[in-house]
Write an enzyme that holds these catalytic residues in place. Structure first.
Site, mmCIF file in Angstrom:
data_model
loop_
_atom_site.group_PDB
_atom_site.id
_atom_site.type_symbol
_atom_site.label_atom_id
_atom_site.label_comp_id
_atom_site.label_asym_id
_atom_site.label_seq_id
_atom_site.Cartn_x
_atom_site.Cartn_y
_atom_site.Cartn_z
ATOM 1 N N ASP A 247 46.229 -0.992 -8.055
ATOM 2 C CA ASP A 247 46.571 -1.424 -6.709
ATOM 3 C C ASP A 247 45.291 -1.846 -6.002
ATOM 4 O OD1 ASP A 247 49.341 -0.773 -6.965
ATOM 5 O OD2 ASP A 247 48.821 1.333 -6.694
ATOM 6 N N LEU A 248 45.153 -3.113 -5.707
ATOM 7 C CA LEU A 248 43.919 -3.681 -5.186
ATOM 8 C C LEU A 248 43.450 -2.971 -3.926
ATOM 9 C CD1 LEU A 248 41.781 -5.944 -5.441
ATOM 10 C CD2 LEU A 248 43.268 -7.358 -3.993
ATOM 11 N N ASP A 249 42.224 -2.454 -3.970
ATOM 12 C CA ASP A 249 41.564 -1.811 -2.825
ATOM 13 C C ASP A 249 42.336 -0.611 -2.275
ATOM 14 O OD1 ASP A 249 39.438 -3.588 -2.894
ATOM 15 O OD2 ASP A 249 40.407 -5.012 -1.553
ATOM 16 N N GLU A 250 43.149 0.025 -3.112
ATOM 17 C CA GLU A 250 43.910 1.182 -2.656
ATOM 18 C C GLU A 250 43.653 2.419 -3.507
ATOM 19 O OE1 GLU A 250 48.033 0.436 -2.049
ATOM 20 O OE2 GLU A 250 47.711 -1.415 -0.908
#
Length: 304
Positions: A247-250
């Protein structure tokens, strides 16, 4: 929103680590459902193997039914010879009794680190400088970049610089990356590497990846964060270091920090102020990981 449990003040998170270095110093991190007797059982096991506890930090998420976390540092003479027996005892006496997950590491064994970077140099050079000074217990084994621009800046540090262009065939570039990394590193650091990491790479790399994000997540995700911040009239500029997930940047947050700004500062000035924060946040996150201070629990981190 990701929650990061900081169990101590920043002053105690940057201690004099003289008691955590040297031969036969061992770190044991555990996590399990909380119940009475865990601390006692760990201490007794270490004592039975001839170890002496140097420091012990613990945290639970709730009085009843919470998740329990503990980081124990101890001295065990002849650790290499005793390791197999110790690990077997941990599995039998602790693992079976408390259903705990655990990691046992030798403090003297430094993490092997690969740094990925694009064209922006401030985080890369800060890590190289701290590494040369011995401030971070790691060995930087390579710097990998999709551009050749920073090769001359890396050369004086004596670290191999490997240029792997990322063009239309991104999968081929990632295959090359995996060939370079497999079996050679314990950690990958994205020091302003401006490429999205694919799920395939995450599945195959086999080691944690730490990223520095140039904003105080979850705000201003994506390109041009400082211009977005300027347009919104922000009063704080920050940075976030986190583990990379699909999950991008999470991914789980390790460290964050901010600096106060005003309407008087241009976008360029905000970027310069932000770069200073990025350097500090990333260096702390990498240091804590290399000292086995970060325990991941789902999308949360416990930082001892």
């Amino acid at each position: 929103m990701v929650e990061t449990a900081l169990l101590q003040t920043r002053n105690t998170l940057d201690p004099d680590s003289s008691t955590e270095t040297g031969p036969d110093i061992v770190r044991l991190n555990i996590r399990c459902i909380d119940r009475p007797g865990i601390v006692s059982a760990v201490a007794q096991l270490i004592t039975d193997h001839g170890g002496n506890i140097l420091s012990l930090d613990q945290f639970t998420t709730g009085i009843e039914g919470g998740r329990f976390f503990q980081r124990t540092v101890f001295h065990l003479p002849g650790f290499q010879a005793a390791r197999e027996s110790l690990e077997e005892d941990i599995r039998k006496r602790l693992g079976e009794s408390f259903s705990l997950e655990w990691e046992l590491t030798e403090a003297a064994k430094r993490k092997r680190v690969a740094i990925f970077v694009s064209k922006t140099d401030h985080c890369l050079l800060d890590l190289l400088w701290r590494h040369r000074r011995g401030d971070i217990p790691m060995d930087i084994v390579m710097v990998v970049s999709n551009h050749a621009d920073l090769a001359e800046f890396v050369r004086p540090f004596g670290v191999p610089f490997i240029h792997v262009p990322v063009t239309g065939d991104k999968a081929a570039a990632e295959t090359k990356h995996l060939e370079l990394l497999r079996g050679n590193v314990d950690l990958v650091v994205l020091a302003r590497y401006m490429q999205i990491i694919s799920e395939r790479f995450l599945d195959e790399v086999g080691v944690p990846i730490i990223n520095i994000h140039h904003s105080f997540l979850p705000s201003f995700i994506g390109a041009g964060p400082y211009q977005k911040a300027k347009d919104r009239g922000v009063k704080l500029v920050g940075a976030t270091a986190h583990y990379v997930t699909k999950d991008l940047d999470e991914g789980p947050i390790i460290e964050q920090d901010v600096v106060r700004v005003s309407h008087r500062e241009s976008t360029k000035q905000l970027m310069r102020r932000g770069a200073n924060v990025e350097r500090m946040v990333l260096s702390r996150a990498v240091t804590w990981h290399c000292e086995d201070r970060v325990v991941r629990d789902g999308n949360t981190t416990i930082v001892f």
